[in-house]
Scaffold this motif. Sequence first.
Motif, PDB file in Angstrom:
ATOM      1  N   LEU A  12       0.855  -1.185   0.000  1.00 54.35           N
ATOM      2  CA  LEU A  12       0.000   0.000   0.000  1.00 54.35           C
ATOM      3  C   LEU A  12       0.890   1.234   0.000  1.00 54.35           C
ATOM      4  O   LEU A  12       1.778   1.352   0.838  1.00 54.35           O
ATOM      5  CB  LEU A  12      -0.842  -0.048   1.279  1.00 54.35           C
ATOM      6  N   GLU A  13       0.663   2.137  -0.958  1.00 54.47           N
ATOM      7  CA  GLU A  13       1.436   3.382  -0.986  1.00 54.47           C
ATOM      8  C   GLU A  13       0.496   4.577  -0.945  1.00 54.47           C
ATOM      9  O   GLU A  13      -0.524   4.597  -1.641  1.00 54.47           O
ATOM     10  CB  GLU A  13       2.285   3.460  -2.258  1.00 54.47           C
ATOM     11  N   PHE A  14       0.868   5.561  -0.133  1.00 55.44           N
ATOM     12  CA  PHE A  14       0.037   6.761   0.008  1.00 55.44           C
ATOM     13  C   PHE A  14       0.913   8.000  -0.066  1.00 55.44           C
ATOM     14  O   PHE A  14       2.026   8.037   0.476  1.00 55.44           O
ATOM     15  CB  PHE A  14      -0.688   6.756   1.351  1.00 55.44           C
ATOM     16  N   HIS A  15       0.384   9.029  -0.738  1.00 55.95           N
ATOM     17  CA  HIS A  15       1.028  10.345  -0.738  1.00 55.95           C
ATOM     18  C   HIS A  15      -0.046  11.383  -0.467  1.00 55.95           C
ATOM     19  O   HIS A  15      -1.110  11.362  -1.079  1.00 55.95           O
ATOM     20  CB  HIS A  15       1.727  10.624  -2.071  1.00 55.95           C
ATOM     21  N   TYR A  23       2.308  18.759   7.724  1.00 54.55           N
ATOM     22  CA  TYR A  23       1.350  17.648   7.600  1.00 54.55           C
ATOM     23  C   TYR A  23       1.658  16.724   6.415  1.00 54.55           C
ATOM     24  O   TYR A  23       1.284  15.557   6.421  1.00 54.55           O
ATOM     25  CB  TYR A  23      -0.074  18.202   7.436  1.00 54.55           C
ATOM     26  N   SER A  24       2.295  17.255   5.377  1.00 55.70           N
ATOM     27  CA  SER A  24       2.515  16.458   4.169  1.00 55.70           C
ATOM     28  C   SER A  24       3.403  15.251   4.471  1.00 55.70           C
ATOM     29  O   SER A  24       4.413  15.360   5.159  1.00 55.70           O
ATOM     30  CB  SER A  24       3.143  17.319   3.067  1.00 55.70           C
ATOM     31  N   HIS A  25       2.985  14.092   3.956  1.00 59.24           N
ATOM     32  CA  HIS A  25       3.728  12.867   4.248  1.00 59.24           C
ATOM     33  C   HIS A  25       3.447  11.807   3.197  1.00 59.24           C
ATOM     34  O   HIS A  25       2.526  11.932   2.374  1.00 59.24           O
ATOM     35  CB  HIS A  25       3.366  12.328   5.639  1.00 59.24           C
ATOM     36  N   MET A  26       4.217  10.764   3.241  1.00 60.10           N
ATOM     37  CA  MET A  26       3.996   9.618   2.380  1.00 60.10           C
ATOM     38  C   MET A  26       4.342   8.356   3.178  1.00 60.10           C
ATOM     39  O   MET A  26       5.118   8.413   4.133  1.00 60.10           O
ATOM     40  CB  MET A  26       4.854   9.716   1.118  1.00 60.10           C
ATOM     41  N   TYR A  27       3.725   7.260   2.802  1.00 58.35           N
ATOM     42  CA  TYR A  27       4.099   6.008   3.465  1.00 58.35           C
ATOM     43  C   TYR A  27       3.922   4.828   2.524  1.00 58.35           C
ATOM     44  O   TYR A  27       3.198   4.892   1.539  1.00 58.35           O
ATOM     45  CB  TYR A  27       3.293   5.783   4.754  1.00 58.35           C
ATOM     46  N   ARG A  28       4.644   3.750   2.854  1.00 57.65           N
ATOM     47  CA  ARG A  28       4.477   2.477   2.170  1.00 57.65           C
ATOM     48  C   ARG A  28       4.322   1.397   3.242  1.00 57.65           C
ATOM     49  O   ARG A  28       5.119   1.327   4.172  1.00 57.65           O
ATOM     50  CB  ARG A  28       5.668   2.155   1.277  1.00 57.65           C
TER      51      ARG A  28
END
Length: 252
Positions: A12-15, A23-28
């Motif tokens: 799962l990848e999110f941007h 607040y800006s972030h990303m995760y896998r």
Amino acid sequence: MPQKEEFTGIELEFHSGIIPPPYSHMYRISLDWSKGDLTAKLDLHYTEREDLTEEEILDEGFTLNDDFAYEGPLSIVWIKAISDKVNDTKWTGKSVDDAGIILKLMDSGKPGKVKVPANQEDWQVFGQDLIQAIYETTKKEAPLTVHYREVSSEKVSDCAITIRFSDREVIFSQENETRNINWEYTVQLMKLIFTPDYNYEIAKEEPGNKRGHYIECGDGLWHELGKGVVNIDPSNDVVSKIKEIFKDLMEE
């Protein structure tokens, strides 16, 4: 009904897109159960903070290092939740340009083609649930406990709900008794609880003893329903619904 997929994990990848820092972030998140147990891997990175001062970051409730990485076990109860979520999802041919979630279904630990869920908001909430489960598993955060008190002319009734994302269990406690309550039911209750407007200027550190209904949402501050907790939309009496649900729970 979407066709059931055969898979033994997901990536799962999110941007967060154009949301400004801090607040800006990303995760896998990678979740793999090809060997029976569930192994999770999380890489969470907050972006574009270089031009912010330390004070600007701290004033928004963050720390100077909110990035987080984990690789290790997660409760196997999540396998069914993930499988059900994927199999209930409709996919879209649209690309995720700036923000949102993409998925890859994994087979024997190898990720497949990129898939874009149509129900982006649901998947973003699900991603946050998974991150919370990892935080609780690593003891980075404790489970959320919501306390509730009803004071009538006859008695004072106290209860609490503890939501454990780590193993998807919800514990309802009243006096010296505890019982499990339904996960999905509790998710809907939590949505209700956080819908009204909370007035923190009149919140108190102790629950009230005068006739009324009081709630504490995990931060140590007590609010009185109808005074410190009020409906945002007059046509949707959420405060009364919260009272009714807790009344039902306490009378079961």
